[in-house]
Design a protein around this motif. Structure first.
Motif, PDB file in Angstrom:
ATOM      1  N   MET A  27       0.825  -1.211   0.000  1.00  0.00           N
ATOM      2  CA  MET A  27       0.000   0.000   0.000  1.00  0.00           C
ATOM      3  C   MET A  27       0.854   1.253   0.000  1.00  0.00           C
ATOM      4  SD  MET A  27      -2.862  -1.102   2.811  1.00  0.00           S
ATOM      5  CE  MET A  27      -3.878  -2.565   2.604  1.00  0.00           C
ATOM      6  N   ASP A  83       1.134   4.260  -2.722  1.00  0.00           N
ATOM      7  CA  ASP A  83       0.774   5.582  -2.217  1.00  0.00           C
ATOM      8  C   ASP A  83      -0.721   5.682  -1.906  1.00  0.00           C
ATOM      9  OD1 ASP A  83       1.547   8.097  -1.349  1.00  0.00           O
ATOM     10  OD2 ASP A  83       1.080   9.064  -3.255  1.00  0.00           O
ATOM     11  N   LEU A  84      -1.272   4.607  -1.319  1.00  0.00           N
ATOM     12  CA  LEU A  84      -2.679   4.599  -0.943  1.00  0.00           C
ATOM     13  C   LEU A  84      -2.896   5.383   0.346  1.00  0.00           C
ATOM     14  CD1 LEU A  84      -3.760   0.880  -1.590  1.00  0.00           C
ATOM     15  CD2 LEU A  84      -4.139   2.881  -3.048  1.00  0.00           C
ATOM     16  N   THR A  85      -4.083   5.948   0.475  1.00  0.00           N
ATOM     17  CA  THR A  85      -4.470   6.604   1.721  1.00  0.00           C
ATOM     18  C   THR A  85      -4.731   5.534   2.775  1.00  0.00           C
ATOM     19  OG1 THR A  85      -5.491   8.454   0.551  1.00  0.00           O
ATOM     20  CG2 THR A  85      -6.167   8.098   2.833  1.00  0.00           C
ATOM     21  N   VAL A 120     -11.074   1.484   8.569  1.00  0.00           N
ATOM     22  CA  VAL A 120     -11.653   1.960   7.311  1.00  0.00           C
ATOM     23  C   VAL A 120     -13.014   2.598   7.599  1.00  0.00           C
ATOM     24  CG1 VAL A 120     -10.474   0.295   5.826  1.00  0.00           C
ATOM     25  CG2 VAL A 120     -12.645  -0.331   6.886  1.00  0.00           C
ATOM     26  N   ASN A 139      -3.562  11.034   8.823  1.00  0.00           N
ATOM     27  CA  ASN A 139      -4.412   9.900   8.428  1.00  0.00           C
ATOM     28  C   ASN A 139      -5.773   9.907   9.127  1.00  0.00           C
ATOM     29  OD1 ASN A 139      -3.883   9.049  11.028  1.00  0.00           O
ATOM     30  ND2 ASN A 139      -2.722   7.238  10.442  1.00  0.00           N
ATOM     31  N   PRO A 161      -9.782   5.541   4.774  1.00  0.00           N
ATOM     32  CA  PRO A 161     -10.024   5.044   3.411  1.00  0.00           C
ATOM     33  C   PRO A 161     -11.292   4.219   3.349  1.00  0.00           C
ATOM     34  CG  PRO A 161      -8.408   3.666   4.502  1.00  0.00           C
ATOM     35  CD  PRO A 161      -8.708   4.783   5.459  1.00  0.00           C
ATOM     36  N   ASP A 162     -11.812   4.068   2.151  1.00  0.00           N
ATOM     37  CA  ASP A 162     -12.934   3.160   1.929  1.00  0.00           C
ATOM     38  C   ASP A 162     -12.391   1.751   1.736  1.00  0.00           C
ATOM     39  OD1 ASP A 162     -15.986   3.164   1.272  1.00  0.00           O
ATOM     40  OD2 ASP A 162     -15.089   1.872  -0.247  1.00  0.00           O
ATOM     41  N   ASP A 188     -12.972  -0.356  -0.482  1.00  0.00           N
ATOM     42  CA  ASP A 188     -12.646  -0.646  -1.886  1.00  0.00           C
ATOM     43  C   ASP A 188     -11.194  -0.302  -2.211  1.00  0.00           C
ATOM     44  OD1 ASP A 188     -15.610  -0.953  -3.340  1.00  0.00           O
ATOM     45  OD2 ASP A 188     -15.594   0.341  -1.581  1.00  0.00           O
ATOM     46  N   GLU A 189     -10.615   0.661  -1.490  1.00  0.00           N
ATOM     47  CA  GLU A 189      -9.240   1.075  -1.758  1.00  0.00           C
ATOM     48  C   GLU A 189      -8.214   0.083  -1.220  1.00  0.00           C
ATOM     49  OE1 GLU A 189      -8.574   5.385  -0.903  1.00  0.00           O
ATOM     50  OE2 GLU A 189     -10.657   5.310  -0.227  1.00  0.00           O
ATOM     51  N   LEU A 190      -8.573  -0.651  -0.167  1.00  0.00           N
ATOM     52  CA  LEU A 190      -7.614  -1.530   0.495  1.00  0.00           C
ATOM     53  C   LEU A 190      -7.843  -3.011   0.229  1.00  0.00           C
ATOM     54  CD1 LEU A 190      -7.261   0.102   4.038  1.00  0.00           C
ATOM     55  CD2 LEU A 190      -6.237   0.787   1.866  1.00  0.00           C
ATOM     56  N   SER A 236      -7.976  -4.993  -2.383  1.00  0.00           N
ATOM     57  CA  SER A 236      -7.129  -5.736  -3.308  1.00  0.00           C
ATOM     58  C   SER A 236      -5.774  -6.108  -2.693  1.00  0.00           C
ATOM     59  CB  SER A 236      -6.945  -4.956  -4.614  1.00  0.00           C
ATOM     60  OG  SER A 236      -6.126  -5.673  -5.519  1.00  0.00           O
TER      61      SER A 236
END
Length: 204
Positions: free
Chosen positions: A97, A101-103, A119, A175, A179-180, A182-184, A186
């Motif tokens: 992640m 560069d994911l939130t 989340v 932070n 995040p939602d 859906d963002e994490l 995968s």
């Protein structure tokens, strides 16, 4: 700190606990709104307040009186949900992640080698379907959601004689926006599936 790998404590060494700071951080992680906290000075615990009010975070920072050995329980399904995975898969996903560069929101590690990713609410209700769409079974790869009706332990909660819950990513102003799912989903599902496959290979 140099990435997710730097978050892993050296074998036999653990960060010095900071109950007052951790309790204040836990209050921040709960978010302004439904997951308020109150430090009960007669009993070493931090409890959710009804009505969504925040407890005395300033008091928690100020020396931590009454918070030594505290247990901090945060209600999921209100201000946040949590995605729970095995620790090894969690650190693998966290490193990926960061490269993407994911939130990210706060992340905890438990003494029984589990990690919980904070989340937005609603994640627990749809995690199974999201993982299935990626080609895996959430239960089979040990990826679960904690939502309405559940509580999670936050630092500095101690779990028997096994140690304390710790932050892998401590709540900060950076932070605070979660995040939602859906963002994490995968990177988490990939890491959990890889860990499950490795476990099967080791057992064979």
């Amino acid at each position: 700190m140099g990435g997710a790998a730097a978050l892993l404590p050296e074998r036999g060494r653990h960060p010095r606990p900071d109950p007052a700071g951790d309790a204040a951080a836990a209050a921040g992680a709960a978010g302004a709104g439904a997951a308020g906290l109150l430090a009960d000075r007669d009993r070493p615990a931090v409890h959710p307040l009804p009505g969504g009010r925040l407890g005395d975070r300033a008091g928690a920072r100020g020396g931590g009186h009454g918070l030594r050995g505290a247990s901090v329980l945060l209600p999921t399904g209100r201000a946040f949900d949590a995605l729970e995975v095995p620790e090894s898969a969690g650190f693998l996903a966290l490193a990926r992640m960061e490269r993407m560069d994911l939130t990210l929101g706060p992340v905890t590690c438990t003494p029984d080698r589990r990690m919980l990713f904070f989340v937005l609410p609603g994640a627990a209700a749809k995690i199974s379907e999201l993982v299935r769409a990626l080609g895996w079974n959430a239960e089979a790869i040990d990826l679960t959601g904690r939502g309405e009706g559940h509580y999670i332990a936050a630092p500095p909660t101690r779990v028997g004689g096994r140690g304390a819950v710790q932050w892998a990513r401590k709540p900060t102003t950076v932070n605070r926006w979660l995040p939602d799912v859906d963002e994490l989903v995968s990177p988490l599902a990939y890491a959990c599936a890889r860990e499950a496959a490795d476990a099967r290979a080791r057992a064979s």
